[in-house]
Design a protein around this motif. Structure first.
Motif, PDB file in Angstrom:
ATOM      1  N   ASN A   1       0.817  -1.214   0.000  1.00 45.94           N
ATOM      2  CA  ASN A   1       0.000   0.000   0.000  1.00 45.94           C
ATOM      3  C   ASN A   1       0.851   1.265   0.000  1.00 45.94           C
ATOM      4  OD1 ASN A   1      -2.448  -1.372  -0.001  1.00 45.94           O
ATOM      5  ND2 ASN A   1      -2.570  -1.455   2.226  1.00 45.94           N
ATOM      6  N   PHE A   2       1.982   1.213   0.694  1.00 44.43           N
ATOM      7  CA  PHE A   2       2.848   2.388   0.730  1.00 44.43           C
ATOM      8  C   PHE A   2       3.471   2.658  -0.644  1.00 44.43           C
ATOM      9  CE2 PHE A   2       6.696   4.833   1.699  1.00 44.43           C
ATOM     10  CZ  PHE A   2       6.171   5.804   2.536  1.00 44.43           C
ATOM     11  N   CYS A   3       3.925   1.602  -1.319  1.00 50.26           N
ATOM     12  CA  CYS A   3       4.470   1.767  -2.669  1.00 50.26           C
ATOM     13  C   CYS A   3       3.406   2.285  -3.626  1.00 50.26           C
ATOM     14  CB  CYS A   3       5.033   0.440  -3.185  1.00 50.26           C
ATOM     15  SG  CYS A   3       6.556  -0.083  -2.387  1.00 50.26           S
ATOM     16  N   LEU A   4       2.172   1.828  -3.413  1.00 54.19           N
ATOM     17  CA  LEU A   4       1.068   2.302  -4.253  1.00 54.19           C
ATOM     18  C   LEU A   4       0.899   3.810  -4.132  1.00 54.19           C
ATOM     19  CD1 LEU A   4      -2.365   0.595  -4.610  1.00 54.19           C
ATOM     20  CD2 LEU A   4      -2.262   3.018  -4.144  1.00 54.19           C
ATOM     21  N   LEU A   5       0.973   4.326  -2.898  1.00 57.93           N
ATOM     22  CA  LEU A   5       0.821   5.763  -2.699  1.00 57.93           C
ATOM     23  C   LEU A   5       2.038   6.520  -3.206  1.00 57.93           C
ATOM     24  CD1 LEU A   5      -0.708   5.768   0.905  1.00 57.93           C
ATOM     25  CD2 LEU A   5      -1.885   6.283  -1.217  1.00 57.93           C
ATOM     26  N   MET A   6       3.235   6.008  -2.936  1.00 52.52           N
ATOM     27  CA  MET A   6       4.460   6.723  -3.274  1.00 52.52           C
ATOM     28  C   MET A   6       4.698   6.773  -4.789  1.00 52.52           C
ATOM     29  SD  MET A   6       8.370   6.026  -1.994  1.00 52.52           S
ATOM     30  CE  MET A   6       8.429   4.383  -2.724  1.00 52.52           C
ATOM     31  N   LEU A   7       4.571   5.633  -5.457  1.00 52.28           N
ATOM     32  CA  LEU A   7       4.827   5.586  -6.904  1.00 52.28           C
ATOM     33  C   LEU A   7       3.542   5.804  -7.703  1.00 52.28           C
ATOM     34  CD1 LEU A   7       7.311   2.560  -6.984  1.00 52.28           C
ATOM     35  CD2 LEU A   7       7.849   5.008  -6.910  1.00 52.28           C
ATOM     36  N   GLY A   8       2.436   5.329  -7.157  1.00 50.35           N
ATOM     37  CA  GLY A   8       1.163   5.515  -7.844  1.00 50.35           C
ATOM     38  C   GLY A   8       0.663   6.940  -7.771  1.00 50.35           C
ATOM     39  N   GLY A   9       1.293   7.771  -6.909  1.00 48.79           N
ATOM     40  CA  GLY A   9       0.921   9.176  -6.827  1.00 48.79           C
ATOM     41  C   GLY A   9       1.565  10.049  -7.888  1.00 48.79           C
ATOM     42  N   ILE A  10       2.437   9.450  -8.705  1.00 54.86           N
ATOM     43  CA  ILE A  10       3.159  10.231  -9.726  1.00 54.86           C
ATOM     44  C   ILE A  10       2.376  10.361 -11.036  1.00 54.86           C
ATOM     45  CG2 ILE A  10       5.248  10.324 -11.151  1.00 54.86           C
ATOM     46  CD1 ILE A  10       6.726   8.953  -8.807  1.00 54.86           C
ATOM     47  N   PRO A  11       1.931   9.270 -11.658  1.00 52.93           N
ATOM     48  CA  PRO A  11       1.357   9.385 -13.013  1.00 52.93           C
ATOM     49  C   PRO A  11      -0.095   9.842 -13.016  1.00 52.93           C
ATOM     50  CG  PRO A  11       1.361   7.095 -12.350  1.00 52.93           C
ATOM     51  CD  PRO A  11       1.979   7.856 -11.212  1.00 52.93           C
ATOM     52  N   TRP A  12      -0.328  11.030 -12.476  1.00 52.71           N
ATOM     53  CA  TRP A  12      -1.669  11.608 -12.458  1.00 52.71           C
ATOM     54  C   TRP A  12      -1.654  12.925 -13.221  1.00 52.71           C
ATOM     55  CZ3 TRP A  12      -6.119  10.060  -9.472  1.00 52.71           C
ATOM     56  CH2 TRP A  12      -5.945   8.852  -8.782  1.00 52.71           C
ATOM     57  N   GLN A  13      -2.691  13.156 -13.990  1.00 55.54           N
ATOM     58  CA  GLN A  13      -2.787  14.418 -14.715  1.00 55.54           C
ATOM     59  C   GLN A  13      -2.887  15.596 -13.753  1.00 55.54           C
ATOM     60  OE1 GLN A  13      -2.310  15.455 -17.616  1.00 55.54           O
ATOM     61  NE2 GLN A  13      -3.347  17.431 -17.736  1.00 55.54           N
ATOM     62  N   VAL A  14      -3.498  15.404 -12.571  1.00 52.36           N
ATOM     63  CA  VAL A  14      -3.579  16.517 -11.624  1.00 52.36           C
ATOM     64  C   VAL A  14      -2.191  16.970 -11.185  1.00 52.36           C
ATOM     65  CG1 VAL A  14      -5.874  16.175 -10.654  1.00 52.36           C
ATOM     66  CG2 VAL A  14      -3.972  14.840  -9.769  1.00 52.36           C
ATOM     67  N   TYR A  15      -1.235  16.032 -11.130  1.00 58.27           N
ATOM     68  CA  TYR A  15       0.149  16.404 -10.786  1.00 58.27           C
ATOM     69  C   TYR A  15       0.844  17.046 -11.968  1.00 58.27           C
ATOM     70  CZ  TYR A  15       5.148  15.872  -9.899  1.00 58.27           C
ATOM     71  OH  TYR A  15       6.487  16.109  -9.770  1.00 58.27           O
ATOM     72  N   PHE A  16       0.796  16.394 -13.119  1.00 55.43           N
ATOM     73  CA  PHE A  16       1.502  16.928 -14.290  1.00 55.43           C
ATOM     74  C   PHE A  16       0.844  18.192 -14.829  1.00 55.43           C
ATOM     75  CE2 PHE A  16       3.192  12.542 -14.453  1.00 55.43           C
ATOM     76  CZ  PHE A  16       4.538  12.874 -14.404  1.00 55.43           C
ATOM     77  N   GLN A  17      -0.427  18.381 -14.518  1.00 52.62           N
ATOM     78  CA  GLN A  17      -1.082  19.644 -14.864  1.00 52.62           C
ATOM     79  C   GLN A  17      -0.334  20.802 -14.223  1.00 52.62           C
ATOM     80  OE1 GLN A  17      -5.674  20.169 -15.078  1.00 52.62           O
ATOM     81  NE2 GLN A  17      -5.110  20.601 -12.980  1.00 52.62           N
ATOM     82  N   ARG A  18       0.064  20.627 -12.954  1.00 52.73           N
ATOM     83  CA  ARG A  18       0.821  21.659 -12.249  1.00 52.73           C
ATOM     84  C   ARG A  18       2.253  21.739 -12.766  1.00 52.73           C
ATOM     85  NH1 ARG A  18      -3.816  19.722  -9.214  1.00 52.73           N
ATOM     86  NH2 ARG A  18      -4.430  21.396  -7.793  1.00 52.73           N
ATOM     87  N   VAL A  19       2.860  20.584 -13.015  1.00 49.45           N
ATOM     88  CA  VAL A  19       4.234  20.547 -13.531  1.00 49.45           C
ATOM     89  C   VAL A  19       4.321  21.286 -14.863  1.00 49.45           C
ATOM     90  CG1 VAL A  19       5.972  19.012 -14.547  1.00 49.45           C
ATOM     91  CG2 VAL A  19       4.930  18.433 -12.344  1.00 49.45           C
ATOM     92  N   LEU A  20       3.380  21.001 -15.756  1.00 54.78           N
ATOM     93  CA  LEU A  20       3.415  21.563 -17.107  1.00 54.78           C
ATOM     94  C   LEU A  20       3.016  23.030 -17.145  1.00 54.78           C
ATOM     95  CD1 LEU A  20       1.872  18.504 -18.981  1.00 54.78           C
ATOM     96  CD2 LEU A  20       4.280  19.141 -18.827  1.00 54.78           C
ATOM     97  N   SER A  21       2.411  23.526 -16.054  1.00 50.89           N
ATOM     98  CA  SER A  21       2.042  24.941 -16.005  1.00 50.89           C
ATOM     99  C   SER A  21       3.137  25.797 -15.376  1.00 50.89           C
ATOM    100  CB  SER A  21       0.742  25.122 -15.208  1.00 50.89           C
ATOM    101  OG  SER A  21       0.949  24.829 -13.835  1.00 50.89           O
ATOM    102  N   ALA A  22       4.180  25.151 -14.819  1.00 46.65           N
ATOM    103  CA  ALA A  22       5.275  25.903 -14.197  1.00 46.65           C
ATOM    104  C   ALA A  22       6.021  26.712 -15.245  1.00 46.65           C
ATOM    105  CB  ALA A  22       6.230  24.954 -13.480  1.00 46.65           C
ATOM    106  N   SER A  23       6.618  27.812 -14.811  1.00 41.72           N
ATOM    107  CA  SER A  23       7.270  28.710 -15.769  1.00 41.72           C
ATOM    108  C   SER A  23       8.559  28.133 -16.333  1.00 41.72           C
ATOM    109  CB  SER A  23       7.549  30.065 -15.104  1.00 41.72           C
ATOM    110  OG  SER A  23       8.282  29.896 -13.906  1.00 41.72           O
ATOM    111  N   SER A  24       9.144  27.110 -15.699  1.00 40.17           N
ATOM    112  CA  SER A  24      10.333  26.444 -16.240  1.00 40.17           C
ATOM    113  C   SER A  24      10.427  25.047 -15.654  1.00 40.17           C
ATOM    114  CB  SER A  24      11.606  27.231 -15.894  1.00 40.17           C
ATOM    115  OG  SER A  24      11.899  27.130 -14.509  1.00 40.17           O
ATOM    116  N   ALA A  25      11.310  24.223 -16.240  1.00 37.65           N
ATOM    117  CA  ALA A  25      11.496  22.856 -15.750  1.00 37.65           C
ATOM    118  C   ALA A  25      12.061  22.849 -14.335  1.00 37.65           C
ATOM    119  CB  ALA A  25      12.422  22.084 -16.692  1.00 37.65           C
ATOM    120  N   THR A  26      12.981  23.758 -14.063  1.00 34.64           N
ATOM    121  CA  THR A  26      13.561  23.847 -12.719  1.00 34.64           C
ATOM    122  C   THR A  26      12.507  24.249 -11.701  1.00 34.64           C
ATOM    123  OG1 THR A  26      15.681  24.484 -13.673  1.00 34.64           O
ATOM    124  CG2 THR A  26      15.372  24.915 -11.330  1.00 34.64           C
ATOM    125  N   TYR A  27      11.656  25.201 -12.069  1.00 39.08           N
ATOM    126  CA  TYR A  27      10.560  25.608 -11.190  1.00 39.08           C
ATOM    127  C   TYR A  27       9.649  24.431 -10.881  1.00 39.08           C
ATOM    128  CZ  TYR A  27      10.491  30.623 -10.172  1.00 39.08           C
ATOM    129  OH  TYR A  27      10.731  31.855  -9.643  1.00 39.08           O
TER     130      TYR A  27
END
Length: 588
Positions: A243-269
């Protein structure tokens, strides 16, 4: 229970505040992102989200109604306790891992949604298949959030809960329709402030209530129930790790996360925001943990709640609003509950926006209407925001445990999408055949293990399985179910990843060696790498200057300038050679 006028007033005030901020954000940023299509501006803003707003909105990826209610619930539950409240550390680590390894490559290549790299490498049909678990994840997550809202409101006022959830969802849908990501981001700032202030104001009053024992004592000793620190039994250690691995790694491939990543002003940001959000997740969990501990340390017979504890009424999932309502003064509880309910409502918006973004771009535009105008895409997004919002609301009214929905929503994303994301970004040479094989392997192995929350019996009995029983205290019904103690979710994820790699290299060898005729490459994944199925990716961003496929010379498999412009934010990239998954996969 009578209707609490003060509670209704508190809710209305906070709802109006959230709605005002959402509309103000849309108005303030209507001219942002000059030169960017309106549809893209709705999905990722003008890619100019700064550190302050970005830090809040990235934290709000996971910190919402499900997070704070679910954490308090598991700390309170006698058989679980803090040891099993894995969400704070699990999701914090997922943001750290996402920031270290995934945020930079995704942002620097200028993608618009999480599904873009899949469609670029595996084709539009595979992108459509991967949309299914991604959509289910977002809808389940939205439903869990709205379910938490219903639980909160049922404690505050004695009104029709179904109606209150519907009204709340409609408010969130409205300002999301108006402002897209800008409204989502700015309301996230208010949302987190409301949660932090509302809960921290309430905690001291709840701790000082005469009915509450010292939580440092109840952490280790049995007073009213088992110690709230909890413990992990030896036979459950693999289940806990799974269950812990599910939360830790399964929490990455979500559009809600990458939505924020892709809206950042730069890759470093994008990386910095991920690390800030990880810290924010831990900080925001502290009051929820304390409230769960307070619930476990309370003699409920001394309170207005009644002689039976919430766990004996099957109301453990509502422990947070119950503590605020019955252990705090009325003016404090109304402020806390009003703030929390408004925050819960506003956190449903990003999941609904994520689902509609993926559908409008990766399904409607790229799979069916590549010549669709920007205006048409915007209207498709608005329609699907409404449809997906209605679907999540309907599911929210038919829920069990908040944590149950939480785990369920992560399962398919973890088992199917995470290994595909690893492959498309970091493994050289995977293709569509491997992707399909990985998808099928992961799905069968995960579904084979069963799902008690869906009453889905297993057809694969993994080592260490046991029959458990769950007693419903209100009805007295006893429910028997199969518990898989083997870490089959993580095993399914690894099997999916290995199947993707193995079948990709196997089909590549069989076709290129001539063992299989080229005419059997029906997915155009090995022999016809630049067929229309793959080269449709040339239209992924620009609708106005679409490449005529007959003009493309199928020679060297290198990313062309026009295709690069499709996926790359040239201002954020310094090395064009690493601008696409194909730069990694087709170097040979």
């Amino acid at each position: 229970m009578a209707i609490h006028v003060e509670g209704i007033v508190a809710i209305v005030i906070f709802y109006v505040l959230i709605l005002f901020v959402g509309i103000w954000a849309a108005w303030k940023n209507k001219s942002s992102g000059v030169g960017v299509d309106q549809s893209e501006r709705i999905m990722v803003g003008g890619r100019d989200i700064g550190l302050f707003v970005g830090g809040f909105t990235m934290t709000a990826t996971w910190v919402g109604g499900g997070y704070i209610n679910g954490t308090a619930e598991y700390v309170y539950l006698p058989d679980y306790g803090l040891a099993w409240a894995q969400a704070p550390f699990g999701y914090a680590l997922s943001l750290v891992v996402g920031g270290l390894f995934f945020a930079k490559p995704m942002r620097s290549r200028g993608y618009v949604t999480m599904l873009d790299p899949f469609q670029q490498l595996y084709g539009k049909r595979m992108g459509g298949l991967l949309f299914i678990p991604a959509l289910m994840g977002e809808i389940f997550w939205s439903a869990a959030i709205l379910s938490a809202l219903g639980a909160t409101l049922s404690v505050i006022v004695d009104i029709n809960i179904n109606m209150s959830v519907v009204i709340s969802a409609m408010i969130a849908i409205f300002y999301t329709l108006v402002g897209g990501l800008y409204s989502v981001a700015y309301t996230d700032v208010v949302q987190l402030f409301c949660i932090f202030l509302g809960l921290w104001i309430s905690v001291p009053f709840a701790l000082s209530n005469p009915a509450v024992s010292d939580i440092t004592i109840t952490a280790k000793e049995v007073i009213y129930q088992s110690p709230w620190l909890g413990k992990i039994e030896p036979e459950d250690k693999w289940l806990w790790a799974d269950n812990f691995c599910l939360l830790m790694l399964g929490g990455i491939p979500w559009q809600v996360y990458f939505q924020r990543v892709l809206s950042a002003s730069s890759a470093t940001y994008a990386q910095v925001l991920s690390f800030l959000a990880a810290f924010g997740c831990l900080v925001m969990a502290v009051p929820s943990v304390l409230i769960g501990a307070i619930g476990a340390s309370t003699d409920w017979n001394q309170t207005s709640y009644g002689s039976l504890a919430p766990k004996d009424k099957d109301q453990s999932d509502m422990i947070l609003p119950i503590v605020l309502q019955h252990l705090c003064p009325p003016y404090i509880s109304f402020f806390g509950l009003g703030a929390v309910s408004a925050a819960v409502m506003s956190s449903a918006d990003s999941s609904i926006l994520s689902a509609s973004s993926m559908f409008a771009r990766n399904i409607y535009q790229l799979a069916f209407r590549q010549s669709a105008s920007d205006r048409e895409i915007v209207w498709v997004m608005r329609f699907t925001i409404f449809v997906f919002g209605a679907l999540a609301t309907a599911m929210a009214l038919l829920t069990g445990s908040v944590y149950g929905l939480w785990y369920l929503s992560s399962d398919l994303v973890y088992v199917i999408i995470f290994p595909q994301l690893l492959s498309v970004l970091f493994v050289k040479g995977t293709n569509t055949y491997g992707s399909v094989a990985g998808y099928i392997f992961g799905l069968l192995l995960r579904i084979g293990g069963g799902e008690p929350y869906l009453k889905l019996p297993p057809f694969i009995y993994y080592p260490g399985w046991v029959t458990q029983e769950r007693i419903h205290h209100v009805t007295g019904d006893v429910e028997h179910f199969i518990q898989q103690r083997f870490p089959f979710k993580t095993m399914s994820m690894l099997a999916s990843f290995l199947a993707n790699v193995a079948f990709s290299y196997l089909t590549k060898y069989l076709f290129e060696s001539g063992t299989w005729s080229h005419k059997y490459d029906f997915l155009d994944a090995v022999v016809s790498k630049h067929s229309q199925e793959i080269m449709d990716k040339a239209t992924l961003v620009s609708n106005q200057d679409n490449i005529i496929l007959s003009e493309m010379a199928p020679v060297k498999q290198v990313l062309g300038a026009s295709l690069a412009g499709t996926f790359i934010n040239t201002e954020a990239l310094s090395d064009d050679g690493e601008s696409s998954p194909e730069a990694f996969h087709n170097e040979n």
